[in-house]
Design a protein around this motif. Structure first.
Motif, PDB file in Angstrom:
ATOM      1  N   THR A   1      20.053   7.169  -7.121  1.00  0.00           N
ATOM      2  CA  THR A   1      19.601   7.049  -5.733  1.00  0.00           C
ATOM      3  C   THR A   1      18.306   6.260  -5.686  1.00  0.00           C
ATOM      4  O   THR A   1      17.571   6.183  -6.677  1.00  0.00           O
ATOM      5  CB  THR A   1      19.368   8.439  -5.090  1.00  0.00           C
ATOM      6  OG1 THR A   1      18.369   9.138  -5.843  1.00  0.00           O
ATOM      7  CG2 THR A   1      20.657   9.249  -5.060  1.00  0.00           C
ATOM      8  N   LEU A   2      18.048   5.702  -4.521  1.00  0.00           N
ATOM      9  CA  LEU A   2      16.799   4.978  -4.289  1.00  0.00           C
ATOM     10  C   LEU A   2      16.039   5.648  -3.155  1.00  0.00           C
ATOM     11  O   LEU A   2      16.634   6.000  -2.131  1.00  0.00           O
ATOM     12  CB  LEU A   2      17.086   3.519  -3.922  1.00  0.00           C
ATOM     13  CG  LEU A   2      17.553   2.616  -5.063  1.00  0.00           C
ATOM     14  CD1 LEU A   2      17.988   1.265  -4.523  1.00  0.00           C
ATOM     15  CD2 LEU A   2      16.471   2.440  -6.118  1.00  0.00           C
ATOM     16  N   PRO A   3      14.725   5.832  -3.314  1.00  0.00           N
ATOM     17  CA  PRO A   3      13.938   6.462  -2.253  1.00  0.00           C
ATOM     18  C   PRO A   3      13.970   5.615  -0.983  1.00  0.00           C
ATOM     19  O   PRO A   3      14.041   4.385  -1.029  1.00  0.00           O
ATOM     20  CB  PRO A   3      12.520   6.511  -2.842  1.00  0.00           C
ATOM     21  CG  PRO A   3      12.690   6.312  -4.308  1.00  0.00           C
ATOM     22  CD  PRO A   3      13.910   5.482  -4.494  1.00  0.00           C
ATOM     23  N   GLU A   4      13.905   6.279   0.146  1.00  0.00           N
ATOM     24  CA  GLU A   4      13.868   5.578   1.419  1.00  0.00           C
ATOM     25  C   GLU A   4      12.593   4.740   1.500  1.00  0.00           C
ATOM     26  O   GLU A   4      11.496   5.198   1.204  1.00  0.00           O
ATOM     27  CB  GLU A   4      13.906   6.587   2.571  1.00  0.00           C
ATOM     28  CG  GLU A   4      13.969   5.937   3.944  1.00  0.00           C
ATOM     29  CD  GLU A   4      14.091   6.963   5.044  1.00  0.00           C
ATOM     30  OE1 GLU A   4      13.960   6.590   6.221  1.00  0.00           O
ATOM     31  OE2 GLU A   4      14.323   8.159   4.713  1.00  0.00           O
ATOM     32  N   GLY A   5      12.762   3.480   1.857  1.00  0.00           N
ATOM     33  CA  GLY A   5      11.619   2.579   1.997  1.00  0.00           C
ATOM     34  C   GLY A   5      11.109   2.013   0.694  1.00  0.00           C
ATOM     35  O   GLY A   5      10.014   1.442   0.670  1.00  0.00           O
ATOM     36  N   VAL A   6      11.889   2.119  -0.398  1.00  0.00           N
ATOM     37  CA  VAL A   6      11.409   1.626  -1.692  1.00  0.00           C
ATOM     38  C   VAL A   6      11.201   0.114  -1.680  1.00  0.00           C
ATOM     39  O   VAL A   6      10.351  -0.420  -2.397  1.00  0.00           O
ATOM     40  CB  VAL A   6      12.372   2.049  -2.822  1.00  0.00           C
ATOM     41  CG1 VAL A   6      13.716   1.339  -2.688  1.00  0.00           C
ATOM     42  CG2 VAL A   6      11.760   1.785  -4.188  1.00  0.00           C
ATOM     43  N   PHE A   7      11.995  -0.602  -0.839  1.00  0.00           N
ATOM     44  CA  PHE A   7      11.849  -2.057  -0.743  1.00  0.00           C
ATOM     45  C   PHE A   7      11.101  -2.474   0.521  1.00  0.00           C
ATOM     46  O   PHE A   7      11.167  -3.636   0.926  1.00  0.00           O
ATOM     47  CB  PHE A   7      13.232  -2.724  -0.755  1.00  0.00           C
ATOM     48  CG  PHE A   7      14.062  -2.413  -1.967  1.00  0.00           C
ATOM     49  CD1 PHE A   7      13.513  -2.437  -3.233  1.00  0.00           C
ATOM     50  CD2 PHE A   7      15.412  -2.103  -1.834  1.00  0.00           C
ATOM     51  CE1 PHE A   7      14.280  -2.148  -4.355  1.00  0.00           C
ATOM     52  CE2 PHE A   7      16.191  -1.819  -2.954  1.00  0.00           C
ATOM     53  CZ  PHE A   7      15.630  -1.833  -4.219  1.00  0.00           C
ATOM     54  N   GLN A   8      10.403  -1.551   1.117  1.00  0.00           N
ATOM     55  CA  GLN A   8       9.791  -1.765   2.425  1.00  0.00           C
ATOM     56  C   GLN A   8       8.822  -2.941   2.436  1.00  0.00           C
ATOM     57  O   GLN A   8       8.720  -3.669   3.421  1.00  0.00           O
ATOM     58  CB  GLN A   8       9.068  -0.491   2.855  1.00  0.00           C
ATOM     59  CG  GLN A   8       8.552  -0.489   4.281  1.00  0.00           C
ATOM     60  CD  GLN A   8       9.655  -0.272   5.306  1.00  0.00           C
ATOM     61  OE1 GLN A   8      10.748   0.128   4.948  1.00  0.00           O
ATOM     62  NE2 GLN A   8       9.364  -0.573   6.558  1.00  0.00           N
ATOM     63  N   GLU A   9       8.109  -3.179   1.336  1.00  0.00           N
ATOM     64  CA  GLU A   9       7.071  -4.210   1.314  1.00  0.00           C
ATOM     65  C   GLU A   9       7.514  -5.492   0.634  1.00  0.00           C
ATOM     66  O   GLU A   9       6.710  -6.401   0.444  1.00  0.00           O
ATOM     67  CB  GLU A   9       5.818  -3.656   0.630  1.00  0.00           C
ATOM     68  CG  GLU A   9       5.228  -2.447   1.349  1.00  0.00           C
ATOM     69  CD  GLU A   9       3.938  -1.965   0.712  1.00  0.00           C
ATOM     70  OE1 GLU A   9       3.172  -2.825   0.248  1.00  0.00           O
ATOM     71  OE2 GLU A   9       3.709  -0.740   0.668  1.00  0.00           O
ATOM     72  N   LEU A  10       8.807  -5.584   0.294  1.00  0.00           N
ATOM     73  CA  LEU A  10       9.297  -6.782  -0.402  1.00  0.00           C
ATOM     74  C   LEU A  10       9.771  -7.817   0.616  1.00  0.00           C
ATOM     75  O   LEU A  10      10.941  -8.218   0.644  1.00  0.00           O
ATOM     76  CB  LEU A  10      10.435  -6.405  -1.359  1.00  0.00           C
ATOM     77  CG  LEU A  10      10.103  -5.370  -2.424  1.00  0.00           C
ATOM     78  CD1 LEU A  10      11.283  -5.179  -3.370  1.00  0.00           C
ATOM     79  CD2 LEU A  10       8.862  -5.792  -3.218  1.00  0.00           C
TER      80      LEU A  10
END
Length: 877
Positions: free
Chosen positions: A414-423
């Motif tokens: 699983t991936l945390p929610e918002g893990v790519f938020q700043e990419l």
């Protein structure tokens, strides 16, 4: 701002050095720079290539990268010359131009010609070509070189000696090379060199001694030189693939390095701080492919002033403490890939200018939460092929410049929610080969520049949409998806209003997809749906830009409708292999396909009308019948070149090319013989039937008697009204012939349709052509080379041919203007018409009579059809 600009320039410089040195090193070490074709004839012992045109680039970039000048050596250029030298031929030097600036000598067939070798060692090259700028000597078995070997070569810039037997270098061996920039010694037996070998080469910048037996680079050859200093400054020193075992303190001091140092694959087992003393100007250090298992604290402190890149790939390092191992270094590039790293402690944000990090192919289980925090200059992060699980929710925080992120080949579930938020700058994101069962559709909503997304080889079962509108390339193959996710701005809107206009490549192969919403992907160029559960041939006519479609290994059984229209799709390659296809209807493939794959299906018969335009067709692995009922296919395949189709076999494993077409003719012959023996009347009937056309023409014009013999071509189960007696198709270049010959001959007796006078103004040309062909009893093709080159000419011919095949009453008359047309490369449909049907030629003595006869029969048919009370309405209305 000034500091940032300096950092950027330094980054570019480091990357440039890495590209120049390592790429060229690999190229030269493997096969040399000169593009030489192999020689197999044993009588030749050496191949020579020389260029006698002074086309050398003078810019720095081209001077130091000789393989960039390959363009001057392309075959066909009159200043590039190749010589193949027979064993014992010592006169080859007389054949080489003294103006040559580029010379390659390449020994072949286990070269062992001592006379030529001795001449090279004695300086014949400089005597022959005193203006040389580039010299490569490969596999000539040179053993003894002296300064006289390079006599008269003062202009030489690049010297490459590959695969020779050199064991010893005299101290003044390069004395005459006043302008040398690059020296490369590859695969020799040299075990000792000294900086004093190169003291007189004041312009030397790149030195490579690779794959030799080098163990000492500070050898003492003359005690008088011990206190002397050298003036050269190296931008690169590459000593890879030598058996150093270990380095010593200050061993590189006298080489005055100002760039790249590579000691890769030298069996180095440990790192010590003293190894790097007095290397304060080294920018990039390559230590890959050694046996290093740990990085001691402060080991690179002597390089803190200049070092910007380290390559420690393919070693045996097990753990990394970032702050301790790389103290006080301003790194831009860091390679730690392909080691045995399990633990990483500390944060890489001690390197604020870091541009790229490679941690792939290790054994890392978890990374610190702040491992990459706020690396605002980082653009490449490679974490693939580790054991990562889970991913910390702030791992990619602050990576505002990151363009490429690879986390494939891990164990992430699983991936945390918002893990790519700043990419927001990421362009390529690879998440393949993990253990994902579910992905949040809004995971990529903030990745506004994301173009390439891969989440193949996971365990995804359902994903209705992906919230991203800029993606160009998606790979979702090897999952358990039953539907293809659409690309939306918002989940609650219809896909037709939120379609990704930029999506071009979609790979959804190896899933469980049974249905595809073509209307949601109208701008695709490549679509891969192989190995799914699709049972019906899908309608792709709305996908006008689609060029490659792969439907291999699905469950398709029949293709009956026209699913690929030439007006709505530009498909070039269609793969329908390994389905269950038993039947293909006529006219299904109307697009100008170049490649069609139908192999591994259940086809017994195949109508060749479906296959007129292909560059390659694959139909092997079908239970094709090799019999007279499949004769058209057999003849069609036998007329193709072998490179245009695969190896086709018939039922019983016999090759289709082995089928004796004459057998089908023998059946007819036997039937005729029986008929002759039964009745002379039958023979007369056959003769009359055979020459019925000539008999009809002669009777009509000699005695004005018209009669009709039975012919299947006059039977029609469908009555149709015709507006024109004939539609004349011709190229604009043949307009005079039509105006002066065809029109006076046929009008006003017959009603002709001529495009320049009869086509309605403002209508779509393609639609008008189709209507006119349908409303004309005859289509007359005026065939010439200009017609073949005409786009509309080919279109008119194909449509006319299609209507002839589909309508019994249709007729087509071909008038051949030029015999040269028969020698052209014709498409298969036109070739089959010219080789199997009668046609008129311009110089036929009965041209007028034959043409009028055909038109007279057509006029009678048109009048009889137009008089029918059920078909009295004009088709033009």
């Amino acid at each position: 701002m000034e500091t940032q600009g300096l950092s950027l320039r330094s980054s570019c410089l480091v990357i440039c050095y890495i590209t120049i040195v390592l790429v060229f090193s690999t190229s030269a070490n493997a096969s040399g720079v000169c593009p030489m074709d192999p020689i197999t004839d044993p009588k030749f012992s050496m191949k020579v290539m020389f260029c006698d045109n002074p086309m050398w680039k003078t810019t720095y970039f081209y001077r130091i990268i000789p393989f960039m000048t390959k363009y001057i050596m392309e075959k066909g250029r009159n200043f590039v010359h190749y010589l193949e030298v027979e064993a014992g031929n010592s006169s080859v030097w007389n054949s080489i131009s003294r103006r040559s600036s580029y010379l390659c000598l390449f020994g072949v067939n286990d070269y062992d010609q001592r006379s030529l070798t001795t001449a090279i060692e004695g300086g014949i090259v400089g005597e022959t070509c005193p203006k040389l700028r580039f010299l490569e000597i490969k596999s000539i078995n040179i053993k003894n070189i002296t300064k006289n070997t390079f006599r008269y070569l003062e202009n030489l810039s690049i010297l490459l000696l590959l695969n020779n037997s050199i064991e010893y270098l005299p101290i003044h061996v390069f004395e005459y090379l006043k302008n040398i920039i690059w020296i490369g010694l590859y695969n020799t037996a040299i075990h000792t060199v000294s900086p004093h070998h190169f003291c007189l080469c004041n312009k030397l910048e790149f030195l490579q001694i690779e794959s030799s037996n080098l163990t000492n680079i500070n050898g003492q050859f003359d005690e008088r030189l011990q206190t002397s200093t050298c003036n050269f400054k190296l931008l690169s020193l590459v000593l890879s693939d030598n058996p150093f075992l270990n380095m010593t303190s200050g061993m590189f001091k006298q080489y005055a390095l100002n760039g790249v140092l590579s000691v890769a694959n030298t069996s180095l087992s440990e790192l010590r701080q003293e190894y790097f003393n007095e290397l304060e100007n080294v920018l990039f250090l390559s230590l890959e492919y050694n046996q290093i298992n740990r990085i001691p604290q402060d080991v690179f402190s002597a390089l803190s002033y200049s070092l910007q890149g380290i390559k420690l790939s393919n070693n045996f390092i097990t753990e990394i403490n970032i702050e301790q191992s790389f103290t006080n270094i301003s790194l831009i590039t860091l390679f730690l890939d392909s080691n045995e790293i399990e633990n990483v402690t500390g944060s890489f944000n001690i390197f604020p200018d870091l541009f790229e990090i490679y941690l792939n192919d290790n054994k890392i289980n978890i990374l610190p939460q702040d491992a990459f925090t706020n690396l605002t200059n980082l653009q490449i992060l490679d974490l693939r092929n580790n054991n990562l699980n889970p991913i910390p929710d702030r791992l990619f925080s602050g990576l505002t410049s990151l363009k490429r992120l690879n986390i494939s080949g891990n164990k992430i579930q699983t991936l945390p929610e918002g893990v790519f938020q700043e990419l927001k700058s990421v362009v390529t994101l690879d998440m393949a080969n993990n253990s994902f069962k579910y992905l949040n559709p809004d995971l990529f909503s903030n990745c506004s520049n994301l173009e390439n997304l891969t989440f193949s080889k996971n365990q995804l079962t359902g994903m209705k949409y992906i919230n991203s509108k800029h993606i160009r390339n998606v790979d979702m193959s090897h999952n358990y998806l039953e539907d293809v996710p659409t690309l939306l701005h918002h989940a609650d809107e219809m896909c037709k209003n939120n379609i990704s206009e930029r999506l071009q490549i979609l790979n959804a192969s190896f899933n469980k997809i049974s249905h595809f919403q073509a209307e949601c992907f109208g701008n695709l160029t490549v679509l891969d749906l192989q190995h799914n559960l699709i049972t019906d041939m899908l309608d792709f006519n709305g996908m006008e830009t689609l060029q490659t479609l792969n439907l291999r290994q699905n469950l398709i059984e029949r293709i009956e409708d026209v699913v690929i229209s030439p007006y709505k799709i530009s498909l070039k390659s269609l793969d329908l292999g390994q389905n269950l296809i038993r039947f293909i209807g006529q006219g299904v493939f109307q697009s100008p396909l170049e490649y069609l794959y139908l192999d591994g299906n259940s086809l017994k018969y195949l109508d060749t009308l479906n296959m007129p335009y292909f560059n390659y067709i694959s139909i092997s692995g079908n239970p094709l019948s090799c019999g007279c009922n499949n004769l058209d296919l057999i003849v069609w395949l036998n007329n193709l070149e072998p490179q245009n189709h695969d190896n086709v076999t018939c039922v019983g494993s016999s090759e289709i090319r082995d089928f004796d077409v004459q057998k089908c003719s023998d059946v007819v012959v036997v039937a005729l013989c029986v008929s002759i023996s039964v009745s002379f009347v039958m023979l007369t009937g056959i003769v009359v039937c055979r020459f019925r056309y000539e008999i009809q023409v002669i009777a009509f014009y000699k005695w004005h008697v018209r009669f009709r013999l039975p012919s299947s071509s006059t039977k029609s189960s469908i009555r149709q009204t015709y507006t024109y007696d004939a539609f004349v198709c011709f190229a604009e270049e043949d307009m005079d012939y039509v105006r002066t010959t065809i029109v006076p001959l046929l009008e006003p007796q017959y009603k002709l349709c001529i495009y320049y006078r009869d086509f309605p103004v403002g209508e779509d040309i393609a639609e008008v052509i189709l209507n006119v062909i349908e409303k004309s009893a005859v289509t007359i093709i005026v065939l010439s080379e200009a017609f073949l080159k005409s786009r509309w000419g080919r279109f008119e011919f194909r449509r006319a041919h299609h209507h002839v095949m589909m309508t019994d009453n249709k007729r087509m008359v071909v008038i051949l203007l030029e015999d040269s047309v028969l020698k052209k490369e014709l498409d298969l449909t036109l070739r089959s018409i010219l080789y199997t049907k009668a046609y008129l030629t311009k110089h036929d003595s009965l041209f007028k009579e034959k043409l009028l006869f055909s038109m007279a029969e057509t006029k009678q048919l048109r009048q009889s059809l137009n008089s029918s009370p059920t078909d009295s309405t004009s088709l033009l209305d």
